[in-house]
Design a protein around this motif. Sequence first.
Motif, PDB file in Angstrom:
ATOM      1  N   ASP A  65     -22.820  54.554 -49.577  1.00  0.00           N
ATOM      2  CA  ASP A  65     -22.682  55.483 -48.381  1.00  0.00           C
ATOM      3  C   ASP A  65     -21.989  56.581 -48.264  1.00  0.00           C
ATOM      4  OD1 ASP A  65     -22.298  56.467 -45.360  1.00  0.00           O
ATOM      5  OD2 ASP A  65     -23.675  54.669 -45.135  1.00  0.00           O
ATOM      6  N   GLU A  66     -22.781  57.757 -48.216  1.00  0.00           N
ATOM      7  CA  GLU A  66     -22.157  59.154 -48.293  1.00  0.00           C
ATOM      8  C   GLU A  66     -20.854  59.228 -47.401  1.00  0.00           C
ATOM      9  OE1 GLU A  66     -25.773  59.479 -45.590  1.00  0.00           O
ATOM     10  OE2 GLU A  66     -25.010  58.150 -47.337  1.00  0.00           O
ATOM     11  N   ASP A  67     -20.604  58.488 -46.378  1.00  0.00           N
ATOM     12  CA  ASP A  67     -19.574  58.803 -45.432  1.00  0.00           C
ATOM     13  C   ASP A  67     -18.237  58.344 -46.037  1.00  0.00           C
ATOM     14  OD1 ASP A  67     -20.982  59.494 -43.237  1.00  0.00           O
ATOM     15  OD2 ASP A  67     -21.139  57.543 -42.317  1.00  0.00           O
ATOM     16  N   TYR A  68     -18.395  57.391 -47.176  1.00  0.00           N
ATOM     17  CA  TYR A  68     -17.208  56.935 -47.965  1.00  0.00           C
ATOM     18  C   TYR A  68     -16.740  58.121 -48.962  1.00  0.00           C
ATOM     19  CZ  TYR A  68     -18.049  51.982 -47.284  1.00  0.00           C
ATOM     20  OH  TYR A  68     -18.090  50.818 -46.611  1.00  0.00           O
ATOM     21  N   ILE A  69     -17.738  58.787 -49.467  1.00  0.00           N
ATOM     22  CA  ILE A  69     -17.149  60.274 -50.248  1.00  0.00           C
ATOM     23  C   ILE A  69     -16.606  61.279 -49.312  1.00  0.00           C
ATOM     24  CG2 ILE A  69     -18.138  62.115 -51.665  1.00  0.00           C
ATOM     25  CD1 ILE A  69     -18.211  59.236 -52.869  1.00  0.00           C
ATOM     26  N   GLY A  70     -17.164  61.294 -48.010  1.00  0.00           N
ATOM     27  CA  GLY A  70     -16.619  62.330 -47.074  1.00  0.00           C
ATOM     28  C   GLY A  70     -15.188  61.868 -46.620  1.00  0.00           C
ATOM     29  N   ARG A  71     -14.993  60.684 -46.481  1.00  0.00           N
ATOM     30  CA  ARG A  71     -13.604  60.071 -46.220  1.00  0.00           C
ATOM     31  C   ARG A  71     -12.333  60.275 -47.263  1.00  0.00           C
ATOM     32  NH1 ARG A  71     -15.916  54.422 -43.971  1.00  0.00           N
ATOM     33  NH2 ARG A  71     -17.266  55.373 -42.245  1.00  0.00           N
ATOM     34  N   ILE A  72     -13.082  59.977 -48.451  1.00  0.00           N
ATOM     35  CA  ILE A  72     -11.962  60.432 -49.596  1.00  0.00           C
ATOM     36  C   ILE A  72     -11.722  61.788 -49.744  1.00  0.00           C
ATOM     37  CG2 ILE A  72     -11.912  60.291 -51.962  1.00  0.00           C
ATOM     38  CD1 ILE A  72     -11.496  57.502 -50.907  1.00  0.00           C
ATOM     39  N   MET A  73     -12.698  62.541 -49.601  1.00  0.00           N
ATOM     40  CA  MET A  73     -12.508  64.168 -49.529  1.00  0.00           C
ATOM     41  C   MET A  73     -11.526  64.673 -48.465  1.00  0.00           C
ATOM     42  SD  MET A  73     -13.522  65.383 -52.431  1.00  0.00           S
ATOM     43  CE  MET A  73     -13.222  66.993 -51.916  1.00  0.00           C
ATOM     44  N   ASP A  74     -11.875  63.962 -47.298  1.00  0.00           N
ATOM     45  CA  ASP A  74     -10.896  64.449 -46.145  1.00  0.00           C
ATOM     46  C   ASP A  74      -9.314  64.109 -46.444  1.00  0.00           C
ATOM     47  OD1 ASP A  74     -13.018  65.386 -44.417  1.00  0.00           O
ATOM     48  OD2 ASP A  74     -13.229  63.373 -43.422  1.00  0.00           O
ATOM     49  N   THR A  75      -9.269  62.791 -47.018  1.00  0.00           N
ATOM     50  CA  THR A  75      -7.894  62.460 -47.344  1.00  0.00           C
ATOM     51  C   THR A  75      -7.239  63.411 -48.415  1.00  0.00           C
ATOM     52  OG1 THR A  75      -8.638  60.091 -46.962  1.00  0.00           O
ATOM     53  CG2 THR A  75      -6.465  60.552 -48.141  1.00  0.00           C
ATOM     54  N   VAL A  76      -7.825  63.707 -49.363  1.00  0.00           N
ATOM     55  CA  VAL A  76      -7.431  64.668 -50.418  1.00  0.00           C
ATOM     56  C   VAL A  76      -7.161  65.651 -49.856  1.00  0.00           C
ATOM     57  CG1 VAL A  76      -8.391  66.063 -52.399  1.00  0.00           C
ATOM     58  CG2 VAL A  76      -8.962  63.580 -52.305  1.00  0.00           C
ATOM     59  N   ARG A  77      -8.192  66.567 -48.774  1.00  0.00           N
ATOM     60  CA  ARG A  77      -7.507  67.736 -48.318  1.00  0.00           C
ATOM     61  C   ARG A  77      -6.363  67.511 -47.523  1.00  0.00           C
ATOM     62  NH1 ARG A  77     -13.224  68.166 -48.137  1.00  0.00           N
ATOM     63  NH2 ARG A  77     -13.904  70.141 -49.137  1.00  0.00           N
ATOM     64  N   ARG A  78      -6.235  66.300 -46.711  1.00  0.00           N
ATOM     65  CA  ARG A  78      -4.904  66.074 -45.792  1.00  0.00           C
ATOM     66  C   ARG A  78      -3.752  65.827 -46.785  1.00  0.00           C
ATOM     67  NH1 ARG A  78      -3.406  61.120 -43.654  1.00  0.00           N
ATOM     68  NH2 ARG A  78      -5.541  60.356 -44.362  1.00  0.00           N
ATOM     69  N   LEU A  79      -3.983  65.208 -47.862  1.00  0.00           N
ATOM     70  CA  LEU A  79      -2.640  64.553 -48.295  1.00  0.00           C
ATOM     71  C   LEU A  79      -2.255  65.471 -49.691  1.00  0.00           C
ATOM     72  CD1 LEU A  79      -2.704  60.920 -47.726  1.00  0.00           C
ATOM     73  CD2 LEU A  79      -1.417  62.480 -46.497  1.00  0.00           C
TER      74      LEU A  79
END
Length: 376
Positions: A65-79
């Motif tokens: 599911d594409e949402d998993y990729i979005g969550r990982i990228m959100d975390t990369v940007r955040r941390l």
Amino acid sequence: MLGLYFHIPFCIKKCAYCDFVSTGQQSKIAPYMHALQKETELIGGMYNKAVDSVFFGGGTPSLIDEDYIGRIMDTVRRLFKFREDAEVTLEANPCSLTPGKLAAYQKAGINRLSIGLQAAQDQHLKTLGRQHTVAMFDEAFGMAREAGFENINVDAIYALPGQELAEWEETLFHILHKKPEHVSAYALKIEQGTPMARMVADGEITPADEDTDVRMYHMAQAILGNKGYTNYEISNFAIAGYECAHNLKYWNLKDYIGLGVSAHSCIERLRFANTENIDGYIKNMGKGALRYEQSDFIDDTERKVEYIMLKLRLKKGFLLYDYKSRFGEDFLLTHAQELKKACSEGLCVVKDDCVMPTKRGFDLQNRLVSILIENM
């Protein structure tokens, strides 16, 4: 600068030639992606380096599911110290791409796709165990362009069992008709333990001979070169400015972190890797534990060997002053005899303060490297 690699080990079905850590057990996607998210959070902030490349590999990252990729990228940007101009690649199988997924990837910041064609003949795709047809590839590539992707790699494999030179030529021109920015062309390697290895053992298929392998490689160099693609690495061709920034980190011995099952990392002289067991990885992350399966400190000799081996995969080779600044020795003096031998065999040249592989050196890279490191 730091590169991040995320391993997504899920496939519809494992290809006959694949020996990567992957599985068709899609029931494990949710717990695995939760574990990958946890590892990303644990790693985030540990390294004071800017992230300028991200690569989602597999397996088939486009399957989940594409949402998993979005969550990982959100975390990369955040941390992480993520650069907004970073190259962010996602590997995709043609039969798992949809307009909805492609739009979500764009939103998540994916700016480079790597789509696997492998061959332009359905019978060869069937032998390889691929789950798509040539028509599916055509449709997927068109969707990617319509979605706005302007940096696309196409994977192709040559020296297939029963593959004719004319069929490989057809595959190359099929790819060129799409005008991708990058092409990866790999010779098929039949790895032990794979279904294809068993097919060879049972006499169902016959591997291509070495002469066919070389002729197909030279054909790729000629055809792609005539269309403006530079053979910047042994198996990789790119339009100027579209070389894969993430993979260049490996060949240039830059720092990278691998996240997910079986993923490898290298930070300066420390190399470490996660377990190859998916259940074990999920269990470790459930405990919030970064438990690496192996870790090694790379000594000077090993680092020199890696430097020569990886740098000579690149068309531009290595700069003599870079070697000296890394290892404190003059390569022309310490390896004079070895370099003379390699040059006399037509495997490399010294030009503009660089040691560069020749076309023959690309053909015989193992021979080139073995000569240059034989007295290390």
